[in-house]
Design an enzyme around this catalytic site. Structure first.
Site, short mmCIF file in Angstrom:
data_model
loop_
_atom_site.label_atom_id
_atom_site.label_comp_id
_atom_site.label_asym_id
_atom_site.label_seq_id
_atom_site.Cartn_x
_atom_site.Cartn_y
_atom_site.Cartn_z
N ASP A 8 0.53 11.10 -2.57
CA ASP A 8 1.11 12.44 -2.42
C ASP A 8 0.04 13.52 -2.50
O ASP A 8 0.07 14.50 -1.75
CB ASP A 8 2.20 12.68 -3.47
CG ASP A 8 1.74 12.40 -4.90
OD1 ASP A 8 0.67 11.78 -5.07
OD2 ASP A 8 2.44 12.78 -5.84
N SER A 65 0.83 -1.20 0.00
CA SER A 65 0.00 0.00 0.00
C SER A 65 0.86 1.25 0.00
O SER A 65 1.79 1.39 0.80
CB SER A 65 -0.92 0.02 1.23
OG SER A 65 -1.58 1.27 1.35
N ARG A 77 3.04 20.35 -8.88
CA ARG A 77 2.00 20.26 -9.89
C ARG A 77 0.81 21.11 -9.43
O ARG A 77 0.87 21.76 -8.39
CB ARG A 77 1.57 18.79 -10.11
CG ARG A 77 2.67 17.86 -10.58
CD ARG A 77 3.13 18.18 -11.98
NE ARG A 77 4.10 17.20 -12.46
CZ ARG A 77 5.41 17.32 -12.35
NH1 ARG A 77 5.92 18.41 -11.76
NH2 ARG A 77 6.22 16.40 -12.83
N ASP A 99 13.28 6.86 -4.71
CA ASP A 99 14.59 6.21 -4.80
C ASP A 99 15.31 6.50 -6.10
O ASP A 99 16.28 5.82 -6.45
CB ASP A 99 14.43 4.69 -4.62
CG ASP A 99 13.54 4.06 -5.69
OD1 ASP A 99 12.97 4.81 -6.51
OD2 ASP A 99 13.40 2.82 -5.70
N ASN A 103 -0.04 3.99 1.04
CA ASN A 103 -0.29 4.69 2.29
C ASN A 103 0.80 4.42 3.32
O ASN A 103 1.03 5.24 4.22
CB ASN A 103 -1.65 4.27 2.87
CG ASN A 103 -2.82 4.78 2.07
OD1 ASN A 103 -2.89 5.96 1.73
ND2 ASN A 103 -3.76 3.90 1.73
#
Length: 346
Positions: A232, A121, A171, A142, A123
């Site tokens: 995000d 997940s 964004r 990463d 989350n």
């Protein structure tokens, strides 16, 4: 930021090392990080350092992940580096080797540890791990390398704006009047969303995101799991709803985003190869980063914004309009050597 003597061959040597150390896993942590009894007293949290959480999933990226982890561990601003491994299918032997390599990769006073997530997940990258002993937390992917000066500048900006999200990649949300739905886009003059490619936030927001028992947050976390995307964006919703403030965009000097599909395939070097031939490496790095630029990806993230808005019943995202920079250079233009350049350019 990274020791001058450190070379990529060191990392490939570490990757092939046969020594094994135990993997850091959730089994070594309190069973419920959302239990307030497992959380440190906020008054004891360090304000002069930051904890770095690196999200890891692809074995292909392990060499680059080790390099990034080692780079941050060498900084005096970093308290600890935690690699959050979110791929349950990764063999235990691979993770044991990675945990050992990360231990050897630490060249500074801060530790590097590996935490195996209990699921894939998205989350889970925002769990308020009890081991986080700083107020500031850096969430990074990463595949993004940041120079030391830009990292330090971003942290200093956060220290003066601790209630807000800070980042290098932004964004925007907007409304499509023809469909009356929210869209995910890029505006040259404004922004409202900081990406987790590089996001600095207050530790308390991890708890707010992961541990809120309200029906709305439960449903929105479910949307993240369903879409396998947008964690995000949801974090931006959480922070904006609490602060009624826009995030802050910080200018960086040297940030390399290896996962961006706009990279020239020929630029992929040995850090990505990890034993693969060059053609295979180029193919895989394009596949890794492709969705970030695809129309379908943007459409799905627009759907997330629309669904979060519907569940929450309001639109908390706020627009920011400026960029904070580390230095202000000459604005005037002069003719030098037959070219029009900034007057302070040599």
């Amino acid at each position: 930021m990274i020791p001058a003597f450190l070379s990529f061959s060191v990392f490939f040597f570490l990757l092939s090392s046969s020594a094994i150390l135990p993997v850091f896993s959730r089994s070594t942590l309190p069973s419920d990080p959302c239990d307030a009894a497992n959380q440190p007293d906020r008054r004891t949290l360090r304000a002069d350092q930051i904890t770095v959480l690196i999200n890891g999933y692809s074995e292909f990226r392990i060499p680059l992940l080790q390099l990034i982890a080692a780079t941050y561990s060498a900084s005096p601003l970093v308290s600890s580096v935690v690699v959050l491994w979110g791929n349950p299918a990764t063999p235990a032997q691979t993770l044991a080797q990675l945990a050992h390599n990360l231990t050897l990769s630490s060249f500074g006073p801060s530790t590097i540890s590996l935490h195996r997530q209990h699921s894939d997940s998205l989350n889970s990258r925002f769990l308020p791990l009890p081991s986080i002993n700083t107020r500031a937390v850096l969430i990074i992917d990463d595949d993004v390398e940041v120079d030391a000066r830009s990292f330090e500048f971003a942290f200093r900006i956060w220290q003066s704006n601790a209630k807000r999200l800070i980042g290098f990649f932004v964004r925007s949300h907007d409304i499509d009047l023809s469909t009356k739905k929210w869209i995910y886009t890029v505006h040259p003059e404004r922004y409202s969303i900081v990406l987790t490619k590089f996001m600095i936030l207050d530790r308390r927001y991890l708890f707010d995101y992961s541990c809120s028992s309200g029906e709305a947050m439960h449903r929105m976390r479910g949307i993240v799991d369903e879409m396998r995307n947008c964690e995000d964006i949801l974090m931006n919703f959480v922070v904006a709803d609490r602060t009624n403030a826009a995030p802050l965009l910080v200018g960086a000097q040297k940030v390399r985003d290896w996962g961006d599909a706009r990279n020239d395939a020929s630029s992929i070097d040995g850090r990505w190869s990890s034993g693969l031939n060059a053609g295979k490496a180029r193919s895989m790095v394009r596949k890794v980063g492709l969705s970030s630029r695809g129309v379908e990806h943007r459409k799905r993230r627009g759907e997330c914004i629309t669904r979060f808005h519907k569940v929450l019943g309001r639109m908390p995202l706020r627009y920011g309009y400026g960029k904070l920079v580390n230095s202000v250079g000459e604005q005037g233009l002069c003719m030098k050597g037959g070219r029009l350049v900034f007057c302070d350019q040599q």
